[in-house]
Scaffold this active site. Structure first.
Site, short mmCIF file in Angstrom:
data_model
loop_
_atom_site.label_atom_id
_atom_site.label_comp_id
_atom_site.label_asym_id
_atom_site.label_seq_id
_atom_site.Cartn_x
_atom_site.Cartn_y
_atom_site.Cartn_z
N ARG A 10 0.84 -1.19 0.00
CA ARG A 10 0.00 0.00 0.00
C ARG A 10 0.88 1.26 0.00
O ARG A 10 2.07 1.20 0.29
CB ARG A 10 -0.91 0.01 1.23
CG ARG A 10 -2.03 -1.01 1.19
CD ARG A 10 -2.79 -1.06 2.51
NE ARG A 10 -2.01 -1.71 3.57
CZ ARG A 10 -2.43 -1.87 4.82
NH1 ARG A 10 -3.62 -1.41 5.18
NH2 ARG A 10 -1.67 -2.48 5.72
N LYS A 50 2.00 1.79 7.57
CA LYS A 50 2.33 0.98 8.74
C LYS A 50 3.37 1.66 9.62
O LYS A 50 4.04 2.61 9.21
CB LYS A 50 2.83 -0.40 8.30
CG LYS A 50 1.79 -1.24 7.60
CD LYS A 50 0.54 -1.48 8.45
CE LYS A 50 0.80 -2.38 9.63
NZ LYS A 50 -0.45 -2.63 10.43
N TYR A 71 -0.66 4.21 10.81
CA TYR A 71 -1.06 3.21 11.79
C TYR A 71 0.13 2.92 12.68
O TYR A 71 1.23 2.63 12.18
CB TYR A 71 -1.50 1.91 11.11
CG TYR A 71 -2.86 1.97 10.46
CD1 TYR A 71 -4.00 2.21 11.21
CD2 TYR A 71 -3.01 1.76 9.09
CE1 TYR A 71 -5.26 2.26 10.63
CE2 TYR A 71 -4.26 1.80 8.49
CZ TYR A 71 -5.38 2.05 9.26
OH TYR A 71 -6.62 2.10 8.67
N HIS A 84 -0.37 1.28 16.33
CA HIS A 84 -0.65 0.12 17.17
C HIS A 84 0.45 -0.08 18.22
O HIS A 84 1.04 -1.15 18.35
CB HIS A 84 -0.81 -1.14 16.31
CG HIS A 84 -1.97 -1.09 15.38
ND1 HIS A 84 -3.28 -1.09 15.81
CD2 HIS A 84 -2.02 -1.03 14.02
CE1 HIS A 84 -4.10 -1.04 14.76
NE2 HIS A 84 -3.36 -0.99 13.67
N GLU A 101 -5.40 4.69 14.00
CA GLU A 101 -6.34 3.82 14.70
C GLU A 101 -6.92 4.42 15.96
O GLU A 101 -7.88 3.87 16.53
CB GLU A 101 -5.69 2.47 15.04
CG GLU A 101 -4.67 2.48 16.16
CD GLU A 101 -3.27 2.86 15.71
OE1 GLU A 101 -2.33 2.78 16.54
OE2 GLU A 101 -3.10 3.24 14.53
N ASP A 125 -2.51 -7.36 14.99
CA ASP A 125 -1.75 -6.10 15.03
C ASP A 125 -2.01 -5.32 16.31
O ASP A 125 -1.39 -4.28 16.53
CB ASP A 125 -2.02 -5.25 13.78
CG ASP A 125 -3.48 -4.90 13.58
OD1 ASP A 125 -4.31 -5.24 14.45
OD2 ASP A 125 -3.81 -4.27 12.55
N ASN A 131 -0.60 -7.28 8.57
CA ASN A 131 -1.06 -6.25 7.62
C ASN A 131 -1.86 -6.92 6.51
O ASN A 131 -1.53 -6.85 5.34
CB ASN A 131 0.12 -5.45 7.05
CG ASN A 131 1.16 -6.32 6.36
OD1 ASN A 131 1.40 -7.45 6.75
ND2 ASN A 131 1.79 -5.79 5.32
#
Length: 374
Positions: A22, A81, A100, A102, A124, A276, A306
């Protein structure tokens, strides 16, 4: 903590996580930021995995830069990510990172952000007044729709599974699919699994959410109130278990013990979409697209961190449709000023000035959070 000014440059580096294809911005995003004088630096090849060429970005007004360091030199970097260890050296105090994160599942990333005093905004944990998570939702939908597809694949005998067809055939029972959680991931998983004509049961503690599922798919998807007893009974009889339990910003609660996993039918499959955030199955450990499954207690575990990266074209556009307005606001006003104007963005700030800024994330890491707007 001080105000943050508007930004003049935004960087879009190429993702380096395993099989992550991505990209965090599309040409339309470049064009939107260009309208307010923000220059976008895109690392060469960043969009290739999502079928977006450098020429596409240039036509929208982006500047193509040859290296990751060039893209990371921008005032704000947008990613998909969390930064990997080899990217930690790019973190710095005058950088805003929007991706993201996490952090509950990746404490080393949290430590790197704190050490560098980077202002980090996590997709998130951006949260609206009604409690919804607008930047997590599109990838939850993608991962949820992928989960039954991956489960069906690994249920095939030559992949190590039980050799069960999701929809069965006339005279033969379909696969029993158990979905733990009725949020965006669980709902999407249940709909696709039901569409494959499996026998689907969804568990959740939120009875209103279960009523919604029941009203939409009455008779096709069964619902159960989630408790330890109902989880144990349904998981032990399942061919496919999909873990879809979410705590916004925090570590996913473990709702299935190793003892219960060991009592599942040999060759059954677990797809833990919550990996994740640490995973909601006790036996889960993160895997990659290159090596997606492992066998433990005779049960195949699929736990790719992912999952939407498997369909990067769809995922990129789904993600950027949601993230662009927020990227625009942060680029135009700076992270802290944007947070003052938009409480949803304030929830998204995870670290600033070497301190945690989101209470739930901080608590999950055994730390305390400071008010980023104080």
């Amino acid at each position: 903590m001080t105000n943050s000014p508007s930004l003049s440059t935004v960087g879009v580096p190429r993702e380096i996580k395993n099989s992550e294809h991505r990209v965090a911005m599309t040409p339309d995003g470049v064009r939107e930021l260009g309208r307010v004088g923000v220059r976008v630096l895109v690392e060469s090849g960043a969009g290739a995995g999502a079928s977006i060429t450098d020429d596409d970005f240039v036509a929208a007004g982006a500047t193509i830069v040859p290296t990751a360091a060039d893209a990371w030199s921008a005032e704000m970097v947008v990613k998909v990510k969390e930064p990997k260890q080899e990217e930690f050296g790019f973190l710095r105090a005058d950088l805003t990172l929007f991706t993201y994160l996490h952090l509950a599942a990746y404490p080393a990333v949290a430590d790197a952000l704190l050490d560098a005093k980077t202002t980090a905004v996590a997709y998130e944990t951006v949260q609206l007044a009604d409690g919804s998570l607008p930047l997590l939702a599109p990838m939850s939908e993608v991962a949820g729709r992928l989960a039954p597809q991956m489960g069906a694949h690994f249920l095939e005998r030559h992949k190590g599974g039980r050799g069960v067809l999701m929809g069965g055939v006339p005279g033969v029972s379909p696969a029993k699919v158990v979905v733990l959680g009725a949020g965006n991931v669980g709902w999407s998983s249940a709909v696709i699994a039901a569409g494959m004509e499996a026998e689907v049961t969804v568990l959740d503690k939120n009875l209103e959410r279960l009523r919604y599922v029941d009203q939409i798919h009455k008779g096709r998807i069964s619902t159960l109130a989630s408790n330890q007893g109902s989880i144990e009974r349904t998981v032990q009889g399942a061919d496919l278990v999909i873990g879809a339990v979410l705590v916004a910003g925090g570590r996913a609660p473990v709702v299935v013990t190793e003892e219960v996993v060991a009592q599942m039918k040999p060759g059954a499959v677990i797809v833990d979409v919550a990996v994740d955030q640490g995973g909601c199955i006790a036996t889960t450990r993160e895997t990659t697209h290159d090596d997606p499954v492992y066998d433990l207690h005779g049960i195949l575990h699929y736990a790719v961190g992912n999952m939407p990266g498997a369909v990067p074209h769809t995922s990129t556009y789904a993600l950027t449709n949601a993230t662009l307005p927020y990227q625009f606001d942060v680029a135009r006003h700076g992270a802290l000023n944007a947070a003052r104007h938009f409480p949803s963005i304030a929830h998204g700030i995870n670290t600033v000035g070497g301190q945690h800024a989101n209470p739930i994330v901080a608590e999950s890491l055994g730390a305390q959070a400071a008010d980023p707007l104080a």
